[in-house]
Design a protein around this motif. Sequence first.
Motif, mmCIF file in Angstrom:
data_model
loop_
_atom_site.group_PDB
_atom_site.id
_atom_site.type_symbol
_atom_site.label_atom_id
_atom_site.label_comp_id
_atom_site.label_asym_id
_atom_site.label_seq_id
_atom_site.Cartn_x
_atom_site.Cartn_y
_atom_site.Cartn_z
ATOM 1 N N PRO A 283 0.820 -1.230 0.000
ATOM 2 C CA PRO A 283 0.000 0.000 0.000
ATOM 3 C C PRO A 283 0.848 1.272 0.000
ATOM 4 C CG PRO A 283 0.004 -1.024 2.172
ATOM 5 C CD PRO A 283 0.706 -1.979 1.258
ATOM 6 N N ASN A 284 2.088 1.158 0.473
ATOM 7 C CA ASN A 284 2.975 2.329 0.538
ATOM 8 C C ASN A 284 3.897 2.348 -0.685
ATOM 9 O OD1 ASN A 284 4.312 4.590 1.490
ATOM 10 N ND2 ASN A 284 5.696 3.417 2.802
ATOM 11 N N LYS A 285 3.313 2.706 -1.810
ATOM 12 C CA LYS A 285 4.064 2.655 -3.075
ATOM 13 C C LYS A 285 4.914 3.913 -3.242
ATOM 14 C CE LYS A 285 0.750 -0.192 -5.677
ATOM 15 N NZ LYS A 285 -0.125 -0.552 -4.558
ATOM 16 N N LYS A 286 6.231 3.735 -3.395
ATOM 17 C CA LYS A 286 7.115 4.878 -3.626
ATOM 18 C C LYS A 286 8.362 4.435 -4.380
ATOM 19 C CE LYS A 286 9.273 4.436 0.955
ATOM 20 N NZ LYS A 286 9.598 5.118 2.214
ATOM 21 N N GLY A 287 9.058 5.416 -4.946
ATOM 22 C CA GLY A 287 10.284 5.126 -5.695
ATOM 23 C C GLY A 287 10.275 5.797 -7.058
ATOM 24 N N LEU A 288 11.431 6.327 -7.458
ATOM 25 C CA LEU A 288 11.554 7.019 -8.746
ATOM 26 C C LEU A 288 11.428 6.070 -9.938
ATOM 27 C CD1 LEU A 288 14.493 9.495 -7.985
ATOM 28 C CD2 LEU A 288 12.099 10.090 -8.399
ATOM 29 N N LEU A 289 11.659 4.772 -9.690
ATOM 30 C CA LEU A 289 11.560 3.777 -10.768
ATOM 31 C C LEU A 289 10.525 2.709 -10.416
ATOM 32 C CD1 LEU A 289 15.362 3.274 -11.633
ATOM 33 C CD2 LEU A 289 13.690 4.644 -12.889
ATOM 34 N N LEU A 290 9.511 3.083 -9.671
ATOM 35 C CA LEU A 290 8.522 2.127 -9.187
ATOM 36 C C LEU A 290 7.855 1.358 -10.332
ATOM 37 C CD1 LEU A 290 7.033 1.198 -6.541
ATOM 38 C CD2 LEU A 290 5.231 2.809 -7.197
ATOM 39 N N GLY A 291 8.099 0.042 -10.364
ATOM 40 C CA GLY A 291 7.471 -0.821 -11.360
ATOM 41 C C GLY A 291 8.066 -0.734 -12.750
ATOM 42 N N VAL A 292 9.175 -0.022 -12.890
ATOM 43 C CA VAL A 292 9.793 0.169 -14.204
ATOM 44 C C VAL A 292 10.701 -1.017 -14.548
ATOM 45 C CG1 VAL A 292 11.408 1.592 -15.546
ATOM 46 C CG2 VAL A 292 9.699 2.674 -14.059
ATOM 47 N N PRO A 293 10.473 -1.687 -15.692
ATOM 48 C CA PRO A 293 11.346 -2.794 -16.091
ATOM 49 C C PRO A 293 12.723 -2.271 -16.523
ATOM 50 C CG PRO A 293 9.253 -2.833 -17.291
ATOM 51 C CD PRO A 293 9.365 -1.495 -16.639
ATOM 52 N N VAL A 294 13.761 -2.871 -15.982
ATOM 53 C CA VAL A 294 15.139 -2.477 -16.310
ATOM 54 C C VAL A 294 15.920 -3.723 -16.740
ATOM 55 C CG1 VAL A 294 17.283 -1.466 -15.447
ATOM 56 C CG2 VAL A 294 15.084 -0.561 -14.654
ATOM 57 N N ALA A 295 16.567 -3.640 -17.895
ATOM 58 C CA ALA A 295 17.469 -4.698 -18.346
ATOM 59 C C ALA A 295 18.893 -4.317 -17.947
ATOM 60 C CB ALA A 295 17.373 -4.879 -19.854
ATOM 61 N N VAL A 296 19.705 -5.304 -17.643
ATOM 62 C CA VAL A 296 21.054 -5.043 -17.125
ATOM 63 C C VAL A 296 22.088 -5.774 -17.977
ATOM 64 C CG1 VAL A 296 22.578 -5.285 -15.125
ATOM 65 C CG2 VAL A 296 20.153 -4.772 -14.776
ATOM 66 N N LYS A 297 23.057 -5.030 -18.445
ATOM 67 C CA LYS A 297 24.156 -5.618 -19.222
ATOM 68 C C LYS A 297 24.849 -6.690 -18.384
ATOM 69 C CE LYS A 297 28.283 -4.055 -21.815
ATOM 70 N NZ LYS A 297 29.054 -2.836 -22.180
ATOM 71 N N ASP A 298 25.187 -7.811 -19.013
ATOM 72 C CA ASP A 298 25.664 -8.957 -18.231
ATOM 73 C C ASP A 298 27.138 -8.871 -17.841
ATOM 74 O OD1 ASP A 298 25.214 -11.322 -16.858
ATOM 75 O OD2 ASP A 298 25.853 -12.565 -18.535
ATOM 76 N N ASN A 299 27.596 -7.651 -17.556
ATOM 77 C CA ASN A 299 28.880 -7.488 -16.863
ATOM 78 C C ASN A 299 28.670 -6.717 -15.557
ATOM 79 O OD1 ASN A 299 28.332 -5.011 -18.041
ATOM 80 N ND2 ASN A 299 30.434 -4.625 -18.704
ATOM 81 N N ILE A 300 27.381 -6.610 -15.159
ATOM 82 C CA ILE A 300 27.012 -5.943 -13.905
ATOM 83 C C ILE A 300 26.379 -6.989 -12.993
ATOM 84 C CG2 ILE A 300 25.582 -4.149 -12.858
ATOM 85 C CD1 ILE A 300 25.738 -2.649 -15.564
ATOM 86 N N SER A 301 26.848 -7.045 -11.773
ATOM 87 C CA SER A 301 26.476 -8.105 -10.832
ATOM 88 C C SER A 301 25.064 -7.940 -10.291
ATOM 89 C CB SER A 301 27.484 -8.102 -9.674
ATOM 90 O OG SER A 301 27.183 -9.108 -8.750
ATOM 91 N N VAL A 302 24.226 -8.967 -10.487
ATOM 92 C CA VAL A 302 22.891 -9.049 -9.887
ATOM 93 C C VAL A 302 22.863 -10.313 -9.028
ATOM 94 C CG1 VAL A 302 20.407 -9.228 -10.295
ATOM 95 C CG2 VAL A 302 21.826 -7.864 -11.846
ATOM 96 N N LYS A 303 22.690 -10.152 -7.750
ATOM 97 C CA LYS A 303 22.798 -11.258 -6.796
ATOM 98 C C LYS A 303 21.903 -12.439 -7.167
ATOM 99 C CE LYS A 303 22.650 -12.333 -1.862
ATOM 100 N NZ LYS A 303 22.286 -11.870 -0.512
ATOM 101 N N ASP A 304 22.510 -13.627 -7.074
ATOM 102 C CA ASP A 304 21.834 -14.919 -7.286
ATOM 103 C C ASP A 304 21.515 -15.223 -8.748
ATOM 104 O OD1 ASP A 304 21.898 -15.367 -4.550
ATOM 105 O OD2 ASP A 304 19.917 -14.461 -4.235
ATOM 106 N N PHE A 305 22.053 -14.391 -9.671
ATOM 107 C CA PHE A 305 21.870 -14.674 -11.093
ATOM 108 C C PHE A 305 23.231 -14.806 -11.777
ATOM 109 C CE2 PHE A 305 17.785 -12.715 -10.063
ATOM 110 C CZ PHE A 305 16.912 -13.627 -10.650
#
Length: 475
Positions: free
Chosen positions: A62-84
Amino acid sequence: MDITALSVSQIVSKIKTKELKAKDVVLTYLTNIDRLDSEIKAYLNVFHDYALKRAEEIDNNPNKKGLLLGVPVAVKDNISVKDFELTAGSKILKGYIAPFDATVIEKIKEEGAIIIGKTNLDEFAMGSSTENSAFFKTKNPVNTEYVPGGSSGGSAAAVKANETLIALGSDTGGSVRQPASFCGVVGLKPTYGRVSRYGLVAFGSSLDVIGPIGKSVEDVAITLSVISGFDLRDSTTAKVPVLNFETYLTGDIKGKKVGLIKEIQNFKIQPEVEEAFRKSLEIFEKNGAEIVEISMPHLKYALSVYYIVAPSEASANLARYDGVRYGFEGNADNLRDFYEDTRTKGFGSEVKRRILIGTFALSEGYYDQYYLKASKVRRIIFEEFKRAFEICDVILTPTSPTTAFRFGEKATPLEMYLSDVFTIPVNLAYLPAISVPFGVDSKGLPIGIQMIGKWFKEEELLNTAYVLQEEAKHV
């Protein structure tokens, strides 16, 4: 409602007011990936389940906030994303699961972004076409017979194909701006030190910068506000204020001075690119800016300097990939042969080429002749930019001398390297720069215009880019 036509701020606003669900946004982009990516091949890994779970968490909060709330972001695969998996586009890291989030990933998660997948790249970000990935080639969504540029080709292609709204890439010599130009999207390289490199697989440590790719200057500006900031884990980050960059997009550039490099006429530029470049200068004049000529006689040496400095740093950074600690393991009876087998089978030809160049340039007897001399010329180029910015606010160039080229068209490494001739000087001088699409050539391939800003003056740079973006709609 066409969700892919919405900007970052529109999506965030609609999710906050419950006019739109984050899950619907994610499903729209995942559907596009399922429908298109077998042809485009922008992604190495799509996070279907993870993205949908994150979207549901946002919708149920219910407390929705954030400058990128719900925005899909793709990440170049030389940047670390935990558990992937983190491959950097190389066989040598195939199967490596990242144990932590990069700082930029922590930041976008905190602001409600939904990471939708990891994008393809030239191996270890070494390339200008995404033809050097160890796994497959990414195609340009505008025309699949052409390259998307590189090394962040997967990120640029994903944005252009509506397979994500925002993508993160890395830029060592133009690897965000050049693919943005080839694919007809916006790509920003921030000032060196504005964005933390913690969690980025190192290529050239004094050159690497993480930057956003988006459909508009506004989207890129918001993303920059999120990923910027000092980081104790990266000693090269600067303690400068993090601004709300979108608020600086006023479109007012009256009295600003736009620098035109006199020596640019000495470079071979595709006629249609040159024509677009001249038109962009006219647009800035029409909007009240003054065009001032500047001289940078050492600009012609930037490519040579880069291909000594970057491979030298790469040869040191890539020494850690030995098969002992993580990633691909060779097969041999003794340690020397084990290293040799690991690196022979694990690295591709372009990576091997640059390691050899770098190792040679740093070797005893050649260090002064090559690396030291290159470092001195790099300083001269830096000083020329410094003098230029005493008389102008922003410098204009084409992003690339040509539009996108066909797969296999560049027969030699040098031909390939020349596609970065206008982007490389920016990295050598630690400056911010942005590529904005501005028309197409006779084949319908996008043309990009590059604007180079002053150190840590991204707000002025983005406003200048915004003017060109708005005017391009009427050209």
